[in-house]
Design a protein around this motif. Structure first.
Motif, PDB file in Angstrom:
ATOM      1  N   LEU A  25       0.832  -1.208   0.000  1.00  0.00           N
ATOM      2  CA  LEU A  25       0.000   0.000   0.000  1.00  0.00           C
ATOM      3  C   LEU A  25       0.869   1.261   0.000  1.00  0.00           C
ATOM      4  CD1 LEU A  25      -2.828  -1.000   2.512  1.00  0.00           C
ATOM      5  CD2 LEU A  25      -3.039  -0.757   0.027  1.00  0.00           C
ATOM      6  N   GLY A  26       1.965   1.221   0.735  1.00  0.00           N
ATOM      7  CA  GLY A  26       2.868   2.367   0.773  1.00  0.00           C
ATOM      8  C   GLY A  26       3.475   2.664  -0.586  1.00  0.00           C
ATOM      9  N   GLN A  27       3.944   1.626  -1.271  1.00  0.00           N
ATOM     10  CA  GLN A  27       4.543   1.805  -2.599  1.00  0.00           C
ATOM     11  C   GLN A  27       3.512   2.290  -3.611  1.00  0.00           C
ATOM     12  OE1 GLN A  27       7.805   1.924  -1.828  1.00  0.00           O
ATOM     13  NE2 GLN A  27       8.324   0.725  -3.642  1.00  0.00           N
ATOM     14  N   TYR A  31       3.693   5.907  -5.515  1.00  0.00           N
ATOM     15  CA  TYR A  31       4.113   5.982  -6.915  1.00  0.00           C
ATOM     16  C   TYR A  31       3.025   5.686  -7.956  1.00  0.00           C
ATOM     17  CZ  TYR A  31       8.687   5.841  -4.664  1.00  0.00           C
ATOM     18  OH  TYR A  31       9.775   6.105  -3.873  1.00  0.00           O
ATOM     19  N   ARG A  32       1.890   5.133  -7.531  1.00  0.00           N
ATOM     20  CA  ARG A  32       0.882   4.727  -8.534  1.00  0.00           C
ATOM     21  C   ARG A  32      -0.519   5.225  -8.200  1.00  0.00           C
ATOM     22  NH1 ARG A  32       2.872   0.168 -11.335  1.00  0.00           N
ATOM     23  NH2 ARG A  32       1.094   0.436 -12.729  1.00  0.00           N
ATOM     24  N   ILE A  63       8.088  -4.900  -2.751  1.00  0.00           N
ATOM     25  CA  ILE A  63       6.967  -5.790  -2.422  1.00  0.00           C
ATOM     26  C   ILE A  63       7.368  -7.241  -2.670  1.00  0.00           C
ATOM     27  CG2 ILE A  63       4.550  -6.332  -2.969  1.00  0.00           C
ATOM     28  CD1 ILE A  63       4.399  -3.323  -3.963  1.00  0.00           C
ATOM     29  N   ALA A  64       8.076  -7.471  -3.787  1.00  0.00           N
ATOM     30  CA  ALA A  64       8.558  -8.823  -4.094  1.00  0.00           C
ATOM     31  C   ALA A  64       9.499  -9.314  -2.997  1.00  0.00           C
ATOM     32  CB  ALA A  64       9.262  -8.823  -5.445  1.00  0.00           C
ATOM     33  N   GLU A  65      10.377  -8.427  -2.552  1.00  0.00           N
ATOM     34  CA  GLU A  65      11.298  -8.784  -1.465  1.00  0.00           C
ATOM     35  C   GLU A  65      10.534  -9.183  -0.209  1.00  0.00           C
ATOM     36  OE1 GLU A  65      15.148  -6.532   0.137  1.00  0.00           O
ATOM     37  OE2 GLU A  65      13.306  -5.511   0.748  1.00  0.00           O
ATOM     38  N   ALA A  66       9.482  -8.426   0.116  1.00  0.00           N
ATOM     39  CA  ALA A  66       8.680  -8.720   1.311  1.00  0.00           C
ATOM     40  C   ALA A  66       7.951 -10.057   1.180  1.00  0.00           C
ATOM     41  CB  ALA A  66       7.676  -7.593   1.548  1.00  0.00           C
ATOM     42  N   LEU A  67       7.605 -10.452  -0.034  1.00  0.00           N
ATOM     43  CA  LEU A  67       6.941 -11.740  -0.260  1.00  0.00           C
ATOM     44  C   LEU A  67       7.923 -12.908  -0.146  1.00  0.00           C
ATOM     45  CD1 LEU A  67       4.662 -10.747  -3.267  1.00  0.00           C
ATOM     46  CD2 LEU A  67       3.840 -11.562  -1.044  1.00  0.00           C
TER      47      LEU A  67
END
Length: 463
Positions: A25-27, A31-32, A63-67
């Motif tokens: 949600l932050g990202q 940015y989007r 986000i990918a890193e967090a997953l």
């Protein structure tokens, strides 16, 4: 709109009900937020199904890193023992600056530290502080003005060239330099730095590119300057390769402008969120270089350093064109930066916050004040200082103390007595605000060879 997307929407897609939702949600909000919710959910689903394909992506990489491997956020404790350190000119350094170094040396990531004789207190690391860390970078260990640097261009013109030309040279500085928040060049310069991929791939930098373009070739406020002066070469060196003698030179001091300041602010915020520390050392929060944010800061920091050099190159290009001469030699160095270097056989991140690289044979310039000599130096490569030296004379008085105790008339009298022409300038940059540069240089004789001096004659600063 993307801004209306909620955590429930992501959980419905299959996102785990943990901090990865908050990160996403932050990202997205940062940015989007102007894009359609449906489009963002399609991309989010792709990331969820194959996160490894998005590692390094400007928006989805975090986000990918967090997953794949969430960052463990826990309060970091300081060690009881300090990492090894050396202090040069200890009697000339205020106690608060020493305490700041001592605190930094207790970080669990600290490997080795040093304090230069011009040191004084700052945020995070003290100014004049050097710290080697293990695979981590401290944004406030680099500083707000990333890549702040000195650059000296020496011309094959005798010192006598000044005779009768003060008015002409003063106008060259007035016409070809810009300072502070609002001054920009009417005739903008194109530069390859603006075509760098980081401006395209890192969302934060993409939003800063226009500012970087407008400010290219300008200098900051505060202690930043461009000066005409006289270089005197006393010692011949194969590294410098200039005969002994006196020459006209131009010295500039500035950094990465709004680009670097915004990078520092953004990644310091991220570091404090990911690396909670006791309150008195919270400015020393770090980013692990094995993480998305750590890698991104490293790229952004290096871009800001290269941008600072591009600004200096443009400043000197304009002045050289006005002079109608090409420089005989150039000496330049960063003093707010971090480098990957080998310390005691191990690759470390060496932060130099207000410190000059002084590896064996490396040239640098250490200025005094607007009325005192600066020194052209060649590093000796002293491992105790982490191959570093001072970046200037160092402040004797804070800016606030200057404004309370020095009048403009006192400052201008001192400048006039030294035969210096000043354009702009404020009392907080008064010569009386700085330590004795000769003493500071003497205190680091085991760190550098002195090859020559630079004496300011015409100084241009922000108003």
């Amino acid at each position: 709109m993307g801004s209306k997307l909620s955590g429930k929407d992501l959980i419905k897609l299959g996102f785990p009900q943990n901090n990865v939702v908050n990160i996403a949600l932050g990202q997205i909000h940062r940015y989007r937020k102007r894009e359609k919710k449906e489009r963002i959910l399609v991309e989010a689903k792709d990331v969820l199904q194959a996160p490894e394909q998005y590692i390094g992506d400007g928006i989805w990489g975090k986000i990918a890193e967090a997953l794949i491997k969430p960052i463990e956020i826990r309060l970091q404790q300081l060690n009881n023992q300090r990492a090894p350190f050396s202090i040069f000119g200890e009697n000339e350094i205020d106690e608060q600056a020493k305490r700041q170094l001592y605190d930094a040396l207790k970080l669990p990531i600290a490997i080795q530290g040093a304090l230069m004789p011009d040191a004084h207190s700052g945020y995070g690391l003290p100014i004049g502080g050097v710290l080697a860390t293990d695979n981590t970078v401290i944004p406030y260990g680099v500083g707000v003005d990333i890549g702040c640097r000195m650059s000296l261009y020496i011309y094959d013109l005798p010192a006598s060239y000044f005779n009768g030309k003060t008015f002409q040279l003063t106008n060259i500085l007035k016409d070809n330099t810009k300072f502070g928040m609002n001054e920009v060049h009417k005739q903008k310069s194109e530069h390859a730095i603006l075509d760098r991929y980081e401006f395209q791939d890192i969302p934060l930098l993409k939003n800063l590119k226009d500012k970087a373009y407008k400010q290219l070739g300008t200098s900051g406020g505060g202690n930043h300057f461009v000066e005409f002066g006289i270089v005197k070469i006393d010692t011949e060196s194969e590294t410098l390769n200039i005969p002994k003698g006196e020459y006209i030179a131009v010295l500039a001091h500035s950094g990465s402008r709004g680009l670097g300041a915004n990078i520092a602010k953004h990644y310091t915020y991220l570091a404090t969120k990911q690396c909670p520390l006791p309150r008195h050392v919270q400015h020393l929060a770090w980013l692990d270089l094995d993480t998305h944010d750590g890698q991104e800061y490293w790229l952004a920091m290096n871009l800001a350093g290269d941008y600072a050099k591009a600004c200096h190159d443009d400043i000197h290009r304009r002045i050289a064109k006005a002079l109608g001469k090409q420089p005989l030699a150039k000496i330049e160095n960063h003093h707010n930066f971090a480098w990957k270097e080998i310390i005691a056989g191990k690759e470390c991140i060496v932060h130099r916050k207000g410190a000059t690289p002084a590896q064996r044979g490396v040239l640098g310039i250490i200025p005094g004040s607007m009325t005192t000599e600066g020194y052209i130096i060649e590093g000796k490569g002293n491992s105790l200082s982490l191959d570093s030296a001072s970046h200037g004379a160092g402040r004797l008085m804070s800016r606030a103390a200057c404004k309370n105790s020095i009048t403009k008339s006192q400052m201008f009298k001192e400048i006039e007595n030294k035969g210096v022409e000043l354009i702009g300038g404020s009392v907080d940059e008064s010569p009386m605000a700085y330590k004795d540069i000769k003493k500071v240089i003497a205190l680091q004789s085991e760190l550098v060879h002195v090859l020559g001096t630079f004496t300011p004659k015409i100084v241009r600063m922000d108003k």
